[in-house]
Structure formats: structure tokens, C-alpha cells
Write a protein that holds these residues in place. Structure first.
Motif, PDB file in Angstrom:
ATOM      1  N   LEU A 177       0.818  -1.212   0.000  1.00  0.00           N
ATOM      2  CA  LEU A 177       0.000   0.000   0.000  1.00  0.00           C
ATOM      3  C   LEU A 177       0.853   1.265   0.000  1.00  0.00           C
ATOM      4  N   LYS A 178       2.043   1.191   0.586  1.00  0.00           N
ATOM      5  CA  LYS A 178       2.928   2.354   0.592  1.00  0.00           C
ATOM      6  C   LYS A 178       3.343   2.713  -0.831  1.00  0.00           C
ATOM      7  N   MET A 179       3.661   1.704  -1.616  1.00  0.00           N
ATOM      8  CA  MET A 179       4.023   1.956  -3.005  1.00  0.00           C
ATOM      9  C   MET A 179       2.857   2.556  -3.775  1.00  0.00           C
ATOM     10  N   SER A 180       1.650   2.138  -3.430  1.00  0.00           N
ATOM     11  CA  SER A 180       0.457   2.671  -4.083  1.00  0.00           C
ATOM     12  C   SER A 180       0.376   4.183  -3.950  1.00  0.00           C
ATOM     13  N   ASP A 181       0.727   4.706  -2.769  1.00  0.00           N
ATOM     14  CA  ASP A 181       0.721   6.160  -2.542  1.00  0.00           C
ATOM     15  C   ASP A 181       1.634   6.872  -3.532  1.00  0.00           C
ATOM     16  N   HIS A 182       2.842   6.349  -3.698  1.00  0.00           N
ATOM     17  CA  HIS A 182       3.835   7.020  -4.543  1.00  0.00           C
ATOM     18  C   HIS A 182       3.505   6.885  -6.031  1.00  0.00           C
ATOM     19  N   VAL A 183       2.976   5.741  -6.426  1.00  0.00           N
ATOM     20  CA  VAL A 183       2.567   5.575  -7.822  1.00  0.00           C
ATOM     21  C   VAL A 183       1.438   6.555  -8.150  1.00  0.00           C
ATOM     22  N   LYS A 184       0.523   6.720  -7.217  1.00  0.00           N
ATOM     23  CA  LYS A 184      -0.586   7.650  -7.439  1.00  0.00           C
ATOM     24  C   LYS A 184      -0.092   9.086  -7.510  1.00  0.00           C
ATOM     25  N   SER A 185       0.835   9.467  -6.635  1.00  0.00           N
ATOM     26  CA  SER A 185       1.344  10.833  -6.662  1.00  0.00           C
ATOM     27  C   SER A 185       2.172  11.103  -7.907  1.00  0.00           C
ATOM     28  N   LEU A 186       2.844  10.076  -8.443  1.00  0.00           N
ATOM     29  CA  LEU A 186       3.560  10.223  -9.716  1.00  0.00           C
ATOM     30  C   LEU A 186       2.582  10.596 -10.829  1.00  0.00           C
ATOM     31  N   LYS A 187       1.465   9.893 -10.863  1.00  0.00           N
ATOM     32  CA  LYS A 187       0.472  10.143 -11.903  1.00  0.00           C
ATOM     33  C   LYS A 187      -0.158  11.530 -11.760  1.00  0.00           C
ATOM     34  N   ASN A 188      -0.190  12.053 -10.517  1.00  0.00           N
ATOM     35  CA  ASN A 188      -0.887  13.317 -10.255  1.00  0.00           C
ATOM     36  C   ASN A 188       0.016  14.541 -10.272  1.00  0.00           C
TER      37      ASN A 188
END
Length: 342
Positions: A177-188
Motif C-alpha cells: 500500500l505504501k508503493m500505491s501512494d507514490h505511484v498515485k502521486s507520480l500520476k498526479n
């Protein structure tokens, strides 16, 4: 089913070969190529970006309207793939569709093929796919990033230094789930020009490091045998997905147990095995993540956020938020100035 054969020697060639089969138009800005798709084959986009230090990025944000099988020949282009699935489900494997491994949301994957093999990705139709792929071109990467490579575990070290691509490697990690945060912020990331490129590069470093950290940890720990069957673990993952999708719902262990057809004891064991958290801790953690996302992206005040995510006490929320992030909700929100938050 649509078959897309990839014979390219570059990430941008990958995009052009996809376009030759399913169409779409390219939009390019500061080295980013985005294949925009809105036709009878697909809706959404696939983004391609390469850096001069031996790292490429591919982002799938798309719904395919037919089953799609990508077959990428590795003879001329054979990077290590660090993959994270944020949404959807697809299958990954080598050479034969009979041996494909199903990839779940929030799961990390590391794969590298031997010279002359085929990398396969199968996407089912009518499923929203959000998949982040970081590619490492080994020879180029090691020339510029050799320092510290020996600090990773030997198994992954051997994959990095296999510059002649003699061996095949695959690692299917647990949910992260931690990686999910960073992948989402990359996209945003909303910045433009050079600032945007620097922020993207920094975020790719973080995501890549999380892949490596997870792999290192997995290889250090001798994992106990799963306490549940594979079919039962899949039910546990489905429960977790429902919590992530709707964190504000007033879940009870009893209700989750009934809906999943698992006993309360098995549900707890499954969560501890997959997420290192009890069911209650997982719900609380997911709500905190949701609260932080609302602070990043909305104008809701703290009290509104507290009730939106399912808490009933602002003081309790403030206490556990500080415990999780080492800052109070008020201080955190005060320093949020744009969607890009590391």
C-alpha cells in the motif's frame, strides 16, 4: 483477442508498435509521449518516458475493449521490469499463455527474461487498468548507477549484473500500500517543463527503491507457510479491496466474516499474513490514507474529513494521524500546497 507483437529496441518504439495495431494519437511534451486512445479498441492512454540514465517509464491508464495479449520479444530490448498494479487485474509471464501469473491490485512484480525469450502481458477486456512499469536497461544503468548496487540482496544483484541476459527471473511480491501512494502521486504531478521532469525522476527513484526494499525484506524473512488455502487468501484480498474502495463504511469483523464466507479467525489470520495487520488495524490505516488524500486534493476542513472517512471523534483521529505520520492533521494540511506530495 487482439495480439500485439513488440519487436522494438526502445520504449518509444513500444508505443509506436501498439499504435500500429489499435490506433490512437500521440501527444508529446518534454520527452513524455502519451498514446491517447478513444476508439473501438480502447479508451484511455498509455504513457512512455525514457531517461538517459537507463530507466524508462510506461504507464497504462486504459480500458481495452477486447482481450489484449502483448508479446514482447527480448532479442533487441530486454530490460528488468519493476511493475506495480494500482487498479484492475492482468496476467504476466514468459513465452506461453499457459503459464501466466495473475496480478492483483497493489501487487509488485519484478521480471527479467533471457535473451530471445518473450515477455507476455494479458489484459482482459472491459477492465480499467492502471499499471506502472519501470524498466531498467542494465548496461546503461550500471554505467551511471554502479555505486550501491552491491547493497541489494545477491539474488537481485545477479539480475542487475546479468548484462548479457543469460537468465530468466521472476518475483511476485505481496501487496504494497505504501508503493500505491507514490505511484498515485507520480500520476498526479501537475508541474510543467523541467520542474515536472525532475519531480517525475525523483518519484521514479522512490518507487524503484520501494520495489528493492520489499524484495530485500522478502528474501531476509523465512516466511511461514500460508495459514489459509490460496482460494481463502483470494477471499481475504477481496475483503481488503472492498475496504480500500469504501473506507468510510462502519465495518465489523462479524459482517466481513459473513460476507467473505471465512470465519473470523481465518479472516484475521489472512490479514496478518498478507498485510501484517489485524482487520481493525487495516481499516484504520486505510482510513488514514484516505484522509491524507482528501487533505491533498480537497478543500474539506479537518472535521469534515474526519466524518467523511468514517471516524466519529476528531481527537482520536488527530492522535492516530500523528502516530502514523509524525505530524498533526492541522499541520499537515497547512503545508499542502499542490497535489504533488512526496
Amino acid at each position: 483477442m487482439i495480439n500485439i507483437d513488440i519487436e522494438t529496441n526502445s520504449v518509444k518504439g513500444f508505443g509506436r508498435e501498439i499504435q500500429s495495431v489499435i490506433g490512437g494519437t500521440f501527444e508529446e511534451n518534454w520527452g513524455e509521449q502519451k498514446l491517447l486512445l478513444d476508439n473501438e479498441f480502447a479508451k484511455g492512454y498509455i504513457k512512455f518516458l525514457d531517461f538517459d540514465w537507463g530507466v524508462n517509464l510506461i504507464e497504462f491508464n486504459v480500458v481495452f475493449k477486447h482481450d489484449v495479449l502483448f508479446t514482447a520479444n527480448t532479442s533487441g530490448y530486454n530490460p528488468i521490469h519493476f511493475i506495480f498494479c494500482s487498479q484492475g487485474n492482468y496476467s504476466q509471464g514468459f513465452d506461453s499463455t499457459e503459464n501466466l501469473e495473475s496480478i492483483e491490485p497493489f501487487q509488485s512484480v519484478i521480471i527479467a527474461n533471457k535473451e530471445g525469450g518473450n515477455n507476455l502481458m494479458f489484459f482482459p477486456k472491459d477492465v480499467k487498468q492502471e499499471v506502472n512499469v519501470i524498466q531498467i536497461l542494465r548496461r546503461k544503468f550500471l554505467k551511471k548507477r554502479l555505486d550501491g548496487i552491491s547493497l541489494i540482496n545477491k539474488e537481485l544483484y545477479d539480475v542487475f549484473i546479468d548484462t548479457k541476459h543469460k537468465n530468466r527471473y521472476e518475483y511476485f511480491g505481496s501487496l504494497n500500500l505504501k508503493m500505491s501512494d507514490h505511484v498515485k502521486s507520480l500520476k498526479n504531478i501537475q508541474s510543467k517543463g523541467m520542474t515536472r521532469m525532475l519531480q517525475i525522476e525523483a518519484k521514479i527513484y522512490i518507487i524503484l527503491s520501494l520495489h528493492i526494499q520489499q524484495h530485500n525484506l522478502a528474501k531476509k524473512i523465512t516466511r511461514k507457510p500460508a495459514p489459509l488455502k490460496k482460494t481463502e487468501l483470494k477471499l481475504v484480498r477481496n475483503v481488503a479491496k472492498s475496504i480500500i474502495k469504501n473506507p468510510a463504511y462502519p465495518y465489523t469483523l462479524k459482517e466481513l466474516s459473513v460476507n467473505s464466507t471465512l470465519s473470523q479467525a481465518k479472516l484475521q489470520e489472512g490479514f496478518k499474513y498478507l498485510f501484517k495487520r489485524t482487520v481493525t488495524d487495516f481499516i484504520r490505516y486505510t482510513r488514514l490514507k484516505s484522509a491524507r488524500e482528501l487533505m491533498n486534493t480537497t478543500d474539506l476542513n479537518i472535521s469534515e474529513i474526519v466524518y467523511t472517512i468514517g471516524f466519529t471523534s476528531r481527537s482520536y483521529f488527530s492522535k492516530i494521524f500523528r502516530e502514523q505520520y509524525n505530524v498533526s492533521p492541522t499541520e499537515y494540511k497547512k503545508h499542502v500546497t499542490q497535489p504533488y506530495v512526496a
